[in-house]
Scaffold this active site. Structure first.
Site, PDB file in Angstrom:
ATOM      1  N   SER A 123       0.843  -1.207   0.000  1.00 60.03           N
ATOM      2  CA  SER A 123       0.000   0.000   0.000  1.00 60.03           C
ATOM      3  C   SER A 123       0.867   1.241   0.000  1.00 60.03           C
ATOM      4  O   SER A 123       1.989   1.233   0.538  1.00 60.03           O
ATOM      5  CB  SER A 123      -0.849  -0.032   1.272  1.00 60.03           C
ATOM      6  OG  SER A 123      -1.411   1.240   1.527  1.00 60.03           O
ATOM      7  N   TYR A 147      -1.404  -0.822  10.991  1.00 62.88           N
ATOM      8  CA  TYR A 147      -1.696  -1.406   9.677  1.00 62.88           C
ATOM      9  C   TYR A 147      -0.518  -1.160   8.724  1.00 62.88           C
ATOM     10  O   TYR A 147      -0.004  -2.080   8.077  1.00 62.88           O
ATOM     11  CB  TYR A 147      -2.989  -0.799   9.107  1.00 62.88           C
ATOM     12  CG  TYR A 147      -3.130  -0.968   7.615  1.00 62.88           C
ATOM     13  CD1 TYR A 147      -3.411  -2.201   7.058  1.00 62.88           C
ATOM     14  CD2 TYR A 147      -2.953   0.128   6.753  1.00 62.88           C
ATOM     15  CE1 TYR A 147      -3.512  -2.348   5.675  1.00 62.88           C
ATOM     16  CE2 TYR A 147      -3.053  -0.006   5.386  1.00 62.88           C
ATOM     17  CZ  TYR A 147      -3.333  -1.247   4.847  1.00 62.88           C
ATOM     18  OH  TYR A 147      -3.420  -1.388   3.492  1.00 62.88           O
ATOM     19  N   LYS A 151       2.454  -3.746   6.773  1.00 59.85           N
ATOM     20  CA  LYS A 151       2.837  -3.765   5.350  1.00 59.85           C
ATOM     21  C   LYS A 151       4.347  -3.594   5.203  1.00 59.85           C
ATOM     22  O   LYS A 151       4.989  -4.237   4.375  1.00 59.85           O
ATOM     23  CB  LYS A 151       2.094  -2.670   4.570  1.00 59.85           C
ATOM     24  CG  LYS A 151       0.593  -2.895   4.451  1.00 59.85           C
ATOM     25  CD  LYS A 151       0.252  -4.063   3.541  1.00 59.85           C
ATOM     26  CE  LYS A 151      -1.237  -4.363   3.490  1.00 59.85           C
ATOM     27  NZ  LYS A 151      -1.581  -5.628   2.832  1.00 59.85           N
TER      28      LYS A 151
HETATM   29  C1  UD1 Z   1      -7.042   4.877   3.785  1.00 58.01           C
HETATM   30  C2  UD1 Z   1      -5.972   4.482   4.741  1.00 58.01           C
HETATM   31  C3  UD1 Z   1      -4.851   3.825   3.975  1.00 58.01           C
HETATM   32  C4  UD1 Z   1      -5.378   2.631   3.221  1.00 58.01           C
HETATM   33  C5  UD1 Z   1      -6.477   3.111   2.286  1.00 58.01           C
HETATM   34  C6  UD1 Z   1      -7.060   1.947   1.510  1.00 58.01           C
HETATM   35  C7  UD1 Z   1      -6.164   6.117   6.576  1.00 58.01           C
HETATM   36  C8  UD1 Z   1      -5.511   7.235   7.305  1.00 58.01           C
HETATM   37  N1  UD1 Z   1      -5.517   5.642   5.495  1.00 58.01           N
HETATM   38  O1  UD1 Z   1      -6.476   5.843   2.892  1.00 58.01           O
HETATM   39  O2  UD1 Z   1      -3.815   3.421   4.848  1.00 58.01           O
HETATM   40  O3  UD1 Z   1      -4.357   2.002   2.497  1.00 58.01           O
HETATM   41  O4  UD1 Z   1      -7.490   3.770   3.045  1.00 58.01           O
HETATM   42  O5  UD1 Z   1      -8.298   1.569   1.873  1.00 58.01           O
HETATM   43  O6  UD1 Z   1      -7.231   5.655   6.961  1.00 58.01           O
HETATM   44  N2  UD1 Z   1     -12.699  11.383   3.705  1.00 58.01           N
HETATM   45  C9  UD1 Z   1     -13.707  12.254   4.106  1.00 58.01           C
HETATM   46  N3  UD1 Z   1     -14.837  11.715   4.662  1.00 58.01           N
HETATM   47  C10 UD1 Z   1     -15.033  10.383   4.831  1.00 58.01           C
HETATM   48  C11 UD1 Z   1     -13.981   9.495   4.418  1.00 58.01           C
HETATM   49  C12 UD1 Z   1     -12.838  10.041   3.861  1.00 58.01           C
HETATM   50  O7  UD1 Z   1     -13.590  13.477   3.978  1.00 58.01           O
HETATM   51  O8  UD1 Z   1     -16.068   9.966   5.355  1.00 58.01           O
HETATM   52  C13 UD1 Z   1     -11.492  11.950   3.064  1.00 58.01           C
HETATM   53  C14 UD1 Z   1     -10.213  11.675   3.832  1.00 58.01           C
HETATM   54  O9  UD1 Z   1      -9.968  12.643   4.801  1.00 58.01           O
HETATM   55  C15 UD1 Z   1      -9.177  11.654   2.703  1.00 58.01           C
HETATM   56  C16 UD1 Z   1      -9.971  11.106   1.501  1.00 58.01           C
HETATM   57  O10 UD1 Z   1     -11.343  11.324   1.812  1.00 58.01           O
HETATM   58  O11 UD1 Z   1      -8.771  12.975   2.381  1.00 58.01           O
HETATM   59  C17 UD1 Z   1      -9.739   9.627   1.249  1.00 58.01           C
HETATM   60  O12 UD1 Z   1      -9.978   8.896   2.443  1.00 58.01           O
HETATM   61  P1  UD1 Z   1     -10.029   7.295   2.462  1.00 58.01           P
HETATM   62  O13 UD1 Z   1     -10.929   6.808   1.387  1.00 58.01           O
HETATM   63  O14 UD1 Z   1     -10.333   6.869   3.860  1.00 58.01           O
HETATM   64  O15 UD1 Z   1      -8.558   6.850   2.045  1.00 58.01           O
HETATM   65  P2  UD1 Z   1      -7.139   7.239   2.697  1.00 58.01           P
HETATM   66  O16 UD1 Z   1      -7.290   7.908   3.995  1.00 58.01           O
HETATM   67  O17 UD1 Z   1      -6.343   7.928   1.638  1.00 58.01           O
END
Ligand code: UD1
Length: 337
Positions: A123, A147, A151
Site C-alpha cells: 500500500s 496497519y 505492510k
Molecule cells: C485509507 C488508509 C490507507 C489505506 C487506504 C485503503 C487512513 C488514514 N488511510 O487511505 O492506509 O491504504 O485507506 O483503503 O485511513 N474522507 C472524508 N470523509 C469520509 C472518508 C474520507 O472526507 O467519510 C477523506 C479523507 O480525509 C481523505 C480522503 O477522503 O482525504 C480519502 O480517504 P479514504 O478513502 O479513507 O482513504 P485514505 O485515507 O487515503
C-alpha cells in the site's frame, strides 16, 4: 493455476475475474472474515468459468499448505489481510497476527511446496507522510499506524527472502486508493458497518443509507482545502496484477511498483463527480481533520508503465459510474442477494 489468498475481497474478486478472462485457472483461499462467498459465485457467473474455493485461514499452516499443494499452483497472489487503519490502532495484535504471521505461514508453505512466485498487496501507506510528490518507489519508507507497520514488516521480510534465495520471484504492488466496481454492477466493494473510506461512504449517501458525508478537513494546503488522493479503478488495479504475474513468470525479475493513476483528486472533486454520475445530491458538512490523514498523496506511476507496460485507463467519471451501478443494484452489498 494461480493460488489467491483473500480472493473473495474487493480487489481479490476483481483480480480473479480478470485472471479467469485471461485464461488462467484460479484457486481462492479465504476465511471470509471480511468478504462473502457470493462475490465468487458472481465472478463465475460473469466469466462463465469456474474457480476452486477453499475456506481457510492463512495462519492455519497445515490447511494452507495442503490447499496450496493440492492446487498445483505455479504462483500466488497474496491479498489476505486486515486493512482498516483505525481498527489497527485499537487491535494491533490482531493486525500483526493476521497480516504478518499469516504472510509468514504463506511463505513457509510456498517454500515447502517449491512455489516461489509471489505477488504481494502492499500500500502507498508505506510512504508515511509524503516528503515530496508525486511519490516514486524510492521515497523513504515509514509508517504512521499498526496497519502500515504490518505492510512495511512484510515488505522487509520479502526483501530479505529475495536476498537469501535468488530463485524467489516477488512482485510488490503498492496500491493507492482503489475504488469503483466491475462494469457489470455485479461485484464491488461491500464494507461491513459504517464505511471508513470515502467512495463507499459517498455511495451510501447517494443511495439514502447515510444522511450526509463528513468531509474531514477543508483547511489543507490543497487547491480547495480538502484532502487529495490518487483514486484508481479496481479493474485497472486487477489488470496490474495480471501484468505483474506475467512479468514474474516470463522474466523472473523481482520488482516493487506503485499502482496509481498519477492524478490527485480532492474530496470535493470526488463528491462532484459522484453527483454527476448518480444524479443524486451528496449532502455534506465540513468536520475537523481525521487523525493521521495527510493533505495530498499521489503516485508517480511511470515505473509500472515502463516495467510492466501497464497504465490505468479508467477516469474518475467511470470510477463513480461503476461504483454507483454496483451500489444501485446491491444497496445492501452481497447480503441482499
Ligand atoms: C485509507 C488508509 C490507507 C489505506 C487506504 C485503503 C487512513 C488514514 N488511510 O487511505 O492506509 O491504504 O485507506 O483503503 O485511513 N474522507 C472524508 N470523509 C469520509 C472518508 C474520507 O472526507 O467519510 C477523506 C479523507 O480525509 C481523505 C480522503 O477522503 O482525504 C480519502 O480517504 P479514504 O478513502 O479513507 O482513504 P485514505 O485515507 O487515503
Amino acid at each position: 493455476m494461480i493460488f489467491i489468498t483473500g480472493g473473495a475481497g474487493f480487489i481479490g474478486s476483481h483480480t480473479c475475474l480478470e485472471l479467469l478472462n485471461a485464461g488462467f485457472s484460479v484457486t481462492v483461499f479465504d476465511n471470509f472474515c471480511n468478504s462473502q462467498p457470493e462475490a465468487l459465485v458472481r465472478v463465475q457467473q460473469i466469466t462463465h468459468k469456474e474457480l476452486t474455493v477453499v475456506r481457510g485461514d492463512i495462519r492455519d499452516r497445515f490447511s494452507l499448505e495442503a490447499a496450496l499443494r493440492k492446487s498445483g499452483a505455479r504462483a500466488v497472489i497474496h491479498f489476505a489481510g486486515l486493512k482498516a487503519v483505525g481498527e489497527s490502532v485499537q487491535l494491533p495484535l490482531s493486525y500483526y497476527d493476521n497480516n504478518v504471521t499469516g504472510t509468514l505461514c504463506l511463505l513457509q508453505s510456498m517454500q515447502s511446496c517449491q512455489i516461489k512466485t509471489l505477488v504481494f498487496s502492499s500500500s502507498a501507506t508505506v510512504y508515511g507522510n509524503p516528503q515530496y510528490l508525486p511519490l516514486n518507489e524510492d521515497h523513504p519508507l515509514a509508517s504512521t499506524n499498526p496497519y502500515g507497520q504490518t505492510k512495511l514488516v512484510i515488505e522487509n521480510m520479502l526483501r530479505d527472502l529475495q536476498r537469501s534465495d535468488a530463485t524467489w520471484r516477488i512482485g510488490i504492488l503498492r496500491y493507492f486508493n482503489p475504488v469503483g466496481a466491475h462494469a457489470s454492477g455485479l461485484i464491488g466493494e461491500d464494507p461491513q458497518g459504517i464505511p471508513n473510506n470515502l467512495l463507499p461512504y459517498v455511495a451510501q449517501v447517494a443511495v439514502g443509507k447515510r444522511e450526509f458525508l463528513n468531509i474531514w478537513g477543508n483547511d489543507y494546503d490543497t487547491p480547495d482545502g480538502t484532502g487529495v488522493r490518487d483514486y484508481i479503478h479496481v479493474v485497472d488495479l486487477a489488470l496490474g496484477h495480471l501484468a505483474a504475474v506475467n512479468k514474474l513468470e516470463n522474466q523472473g525479475q523481482c520488482f516493487t511498483v506503485n499502482l496509481g493513476t498519477g492524478i490527485g483528486y480532492s474530496v470535493l472533486d470526488v463528491v462532484r463527480a459522484f453527483e454527476q454520475a448518480s444524479g443524486k445530491p451528496i449532502t455534506r458538512q465540513y468536520s475537523p481533520r481525521r487523525a493521521g490523514d495527510v493533505a495530498s498523496c499521489y503516485a508517480d506511476p511511470r515505473h509500472a508503465q515502463e516495467l510492466l507496460g501497464w497504465q490505468a485507463q479508467r477516469d474518475l467519471a467511470t470510477m463513480c459510474q461503476d461504483a454507483w451501478r454496483w451500489q444501485g443494484k446491491n444497496p445492501n452489498g452481497y447480503s441482499g442477494h
